[in-house]
Design an enzyme around this catalytic site. Sequence first.
Site, mmCIF file in Angstrom:
data_model
loop_
_atom_site.group_PDB
_atom_site.id
_atom_site.type_symbol
_atom_site.label_atom_id
_atom_site.label_comp_id
_atom_site.label_asym_id
_atom_site.label_seq_id
_atom_site.Cartn_x
_atom_site.Cartn_y
_atom_site.Cartn_z
ATOM 1 N N GLY A 122 -0.647 4.565 0.289
ATOM 2 C CA GLY A 122 -1.426 5.740 0.691
ATOM 3 C C GLY A 122 -0.675 6.478 1.790
ATOM 4 N N GLY A 165 0.836 -1.194 0.000
ATOM 5 C CA GLY A 165 0.000 0.000 0.000
ATOM 6 C C GLY A 165 0.869 1.241 0.000
ATOM 7 N N ALA A 182 -0.527 6.068 5.039
ATOM 8 C CA ALA A 182 0.192 5.212 5.974
ATOM 9 C C ALA A 182 1.319 4.462 5.267
ATOM 10 C CB ALA A 182 -0.772 4.235 6.638
ATOM 11 N N GLY A 183 1.028 3.873 4.116
ATOM 12 C CA GLY A 183 2.011 3.053 3.416
ATOM 13 C C GLY A 183 3.184 3.866 2.896
ATOM 14 N N ARG A 215 -21.410 12.634 12.723
ATOM 15 C CA ARG A 215 -21.796 12.007 11.461
ATOM 16 C C ARG A 215 -22.819 10.893 11.630
ATOM 17 N NH1 ARG A 215 -15.751 11.677 8.639
ATOM 18 N NH2 ARG A 215 -15.611 13.911 8.252
ATOM 19 N N LEU A 246 -6.561 11.170 8.320
ATOM 20 C CA LEU A 246 -5.251 11.563 7.797
ATOM 21 C C LEU A 246 -4.237 11.543 8.922
ATOM 22 C CD1 LEU A 246 -6.342 14.589 5.566
ATOM 23 C CD2 LEU A 246 -6.083 12.200 4.939
ATOM 24 N N SER A 283 -18.021 17.883 1.616
ATOM 25 C CA SER A 283 -17.322 18.049 2.890
ATOM 26 C C SER A 283 -18.253 18.343 4.053
ATOM 27 C CB SER A 283 -16.303 19.174 2.766
ATOM 28 O OG SER A 283 -15.795 19.489 4.026
ATOM 29 N N HIS A 315 -18.446 5.607 4.104
ATOM 30 C CA HIS A 315 -17.317 6.503 3.898
ATOM 31 C C HIS A 315 -16.010 5.938 4.437
ATOM 32 C CE1 HIS A 315 -15.123 10.159 3.466
ATOM 33 N NE2 HIS A 315 -14.980 10.353 4.759
ATOM 34 N N GLU A 317 -6.082 2.946 7.964
ATOM 35 C CA GLU A 317 -7.468 2.469 7.989
ATOM 36 C C GLU A 317 -7.520 0.940 8.014
ATOM 37 O OE1 GLU A 317 -9.923 4.089 4.864
ATOM 38 O OE2 GLU A 317 -11.725 3.081 5.581
#
Lengths: 229, 664, 251
Positions: free
Chosen positions: B42, B40, B44-45, B337, B469, B284, B429, B453
């Site tokens: 992203g 990955g 984190a990766g 949310r 994030l 958003s 989401h 995640e």
Amino acid sequence: MKWLVEFFGSGIGKKLLMSLTGLFLIIFLVVHLVGNLQLLKSDGGEAFNIYARFMTSNPLIKTVSYGLYFFILLHAVLGLMIAWTNKKAKGGKYAVTASSPNTSWASKNMALLGTLILAFIFIHMGDFWWKMHNDQLPYVTYDDTMGPIKNLYARTAEAFANPVIVVGYVIGMIVLAFHLWHGFQSAFQTLGINHPKYSPLIKGAGKLYAILIPLAFAIIPVWFYLSQA
Amino acid sequence: MNLNSKIPSGPLASKWTQYKSSMPIVAPNNKRKLEVIVVGSGLAGAAAAASLGELGYAVKCFTFHDSPRRAHSIAAQGGINAAKNYANDGDSIHRLFYDTIKGGDYRAREANVHRLAECSVDIIDQCVAQGVPFAREYGGLLENRSFGGVQVSRTFYARGQTGQQLLIGAYQSLSRQIALGTVAMYNRHEMLDLVIVDGKARGIIARNLLTGELERHAAHTVVLATGGYGNVFYLSTNAMMCNVTAAWKSVRKGALMANPCFTQIHPTCIPVSGDYQSKLTLMSESLRNDGRVWVPKKAEDAAAIRTGIRKGSSIPEEDRDYFLERRYPAFGNLVPRDVASRAAKVECDKGHGVSPTGLAVYLDFSAAIERYGRSEANKQGLTDLKKEQIIALGEKVVSDKYGNLFEMYEKITGENPYKEPMKIYPAVHYTMGGLWVDYNLETNIPGLFALGECNFSDHGANRLGASALMQGLADGYFVIPYTLGTFLANEISTPKIKNDLPEFLEAEQKTRQLIDKLLSIKGNQSVESFHRRLGKIMWDNCGMSRTEEGLVKGRQMIRELRDEFYNDVFVPGDNNEYNPELEKAIRVADFLELGELMMLDALNRNESCGGHFREESSTPDGEAKRKDDEFAYVAAWAWDDNQPVLYKEPLVFENVELKTRSYK
Amino acid sequence: MNMKLNIKVWRQKDSKSQGGFETYQVNANEHMSFLEMLDVLNEDLVAQKKEPVAFEHDCREGICGTCSLVINGRPHGPNAGTTTCQLHMRFFKEGDTIVVEPYRAKAFPVLKDLVVDRSSFDRIIQAGGYISVNAGQAPDGNAIPIGKERASKAFEAAACIGCGACVAACPNGSAMLFTSAKVSHLGLLPQGEVEAERRVHDMVAQMDKEGFGMCSNVGACEAECPKEIKLDNIAYLNRAYYKSRFSGREA
């Protein structure tokens, strides 16, 4: 010096040369036009011929003129090389060609326009420059101190009586106008000059230049042709 | 199995600092000899691969994208939280910790969350140094804004593209390590199995997506940063290729899946417009600062809107039901949310929905436009303005604040949100659940780590805005570089792992068999159609509101669908070519198992907490009822085709008091 | 509203094969995105046991830069500031023939159908499109103030999504807009200024090496960029390159 060779070998380095030689040629066009406008003086060509003699005999101008020939060739050869490399970089053509907004036709056809201009320059120089430099012109005397000088005016008047040459000349100027339409502002962008306040001025000046200078050049043969007809 | 969370002892605030200074580490000369696989790229990766490369490990990083810059972290809009207290409004590490624990409805580990809050501060510094162009004030200092569920301004942002800017920062750092040769990047490679040798994670089987070739990659340790599994619902705000495969293959090899039913449903997404729809677009959360959410009071008005006879703007004020303001007067439109999403569903279920499908509510800016218009007129000293002029002034203000979002809405729907209220509906989401990890972010398989995640650790049952994030980057830049040492320090004398060990050959063989099987079914239904049907089963039975009956039925339906899939799916093309349909088939096959586990987990958790709402566990007025005495634990599941096994990790709260969340 | 469309699309088995156009009929509707219309086409093809059209896409919200396509001669289709995934079918009408082609550039070879290899962009970034800072080295985020205007200019350049539309639109297949966006994003910030000279040199060298063409200031890149990255970035790059070569001390 390796770095300098490398610089001019890079894409941006080559474009800088195009920009600088282009700007030099833009300045040259003004100088050339100032001379040409003397053809319109009704003095039987005296001012023009004296000017022509000055331009071909002054050692400084002579040196500059060799630079000019070199820059024209450099601009042309480099331009064709760039066009060739770019064509290869594009790889393939799209089946549908649609023009993106705010892009001019001229900007995408600079190599074609440039080649036409180069052809024009060769014919043009054959017509005038060659004859001037190879003593194929008649002489005329205005003033004893100067002695007889080459009558380039007579050759010009003769050439511009020929409708083929006049039409060719006008077409050449239209081609030049398109080339300048893009080339003028493009030269500044390549130099790295792009500013929210000044760029619109440069672009405006470039468009004005691209219309006015070729127009002024083109008026001369047309005027000669009409006044001799 | 005993789940050891390995939380260090000592007071909460100094656990991490003390642990860091006493944990085993690997000397630089040994780091070069140790190989690390990161799956990955992203937040984190990429952050993990880059920082492990900086430390000197020999890293291999894998992504199924054509470039590490494409990971879905890029789509995060709003911002990233950090306890910098630049706003001087009383923020602190403890407050960020507390807000996150409370926002997660007390279903996250205290120690992990506190560490997250501590790292948040360093993340901002790191990103600024990388060249992330955060929003700034005229004085040149960083600007903050506030987000849902908190009372301070601690969100750093880069217009509506914070995720993109942070990911590009991490991607650049990763690119630097690739150039330096410490990281070998494998683009267009998808992990299809985990290889375990002598009980430790020692490599992966990856498929080269261009050639179909199966490759065996060996290393001393494997780090998964493969994101969430929201796409099990088919329609979600996740990118099309987001999937659970890497994590799920690890689950099939014995890793535990924790709290899989914890799914975040985001209230403000653009509603579904038809069956062909492939994904949902998020608007958003910041819009709820100024937008008012409503539906028509009368069902007949809603019906008239649905058929296109009336428009939202033509419904008079007295016939509008601002249901969030009505039900939650204290927080109004800014409830968290999960609460906002459920409330919208309730109204639509009652027949008050406003889109042709009946599944949409209004998010209306007309009041805000008028309010801003008046204050702008005041500011400019203008009096005697006509209503249109005031509205024009107000629209300008709203456009300055939300212009890009309004534009995006108009691009997608073709409607002008300045004139007609926006239509929104909740959509899947984010998934709080994920691979079970201990404090070191190590799964129950030694040598297998999970970040971002992909793991379950920090958000409990509900994630606060701008925290995803933060977690991805904290894990990648500031946690794994340390905690990986706890495993690798014992591996310094382990020679390079060979990729032709029997375990590798067997895993490769099994993967090849799976691919051959999928290609050989040659049935009549597309992969897409199975995925769509799975998504519908999940949404109907394991979505915003869950019941025992629905979950039991849903689980059964998924099992039947899985059987049908293996009998009737049609996968075109071959293995030895670029074949996106085959890629999808493998992913959907894994979703078909995960979906079942989610149903089971939701069934087991007979309480309502955060994003998980069991109708059986609600108050008479329809609010969530949490059961701390029964369910204050992490549900970690071992997969088994017949009956997955549940392991419980009790959650101990020593530093916060468990309270009922109330927004009334 | 439903519409019948003719989709004339480029099919190419792999990078070694010759490609050609195939025309398909698709029943679309105006609410679909362009990619959803292609999904419908692919579902039809799969139902007929034919191989679907390969195209790249991921986030479908205009930010990941994965989607590409040249639609009726324009990268990302006819609308300004829009990626293909955000283009909706209401901009087309019943009976239209839509020609869909892959990006064309030597540095972006076609891999299959509409999929091209854009890894050359990654290599340009690897050549220097970063700030050399390790995790843990950073000073406080507010240690160096950066003027709002400068920060927003850097942001606007950093908004590039690396989709390659600039290269696809450029008649020269030039990557100057892409490269310049990164050079000015980093060069404008004090953190990135430190290694600006080496960065610009190395990135330009890599760009040339990848076989991208030279910029002739046509401006098609700016016009087609879905993130509306400006041409002044290219002027910035030119300036930075001259500075790096002529005033920099490194050869």
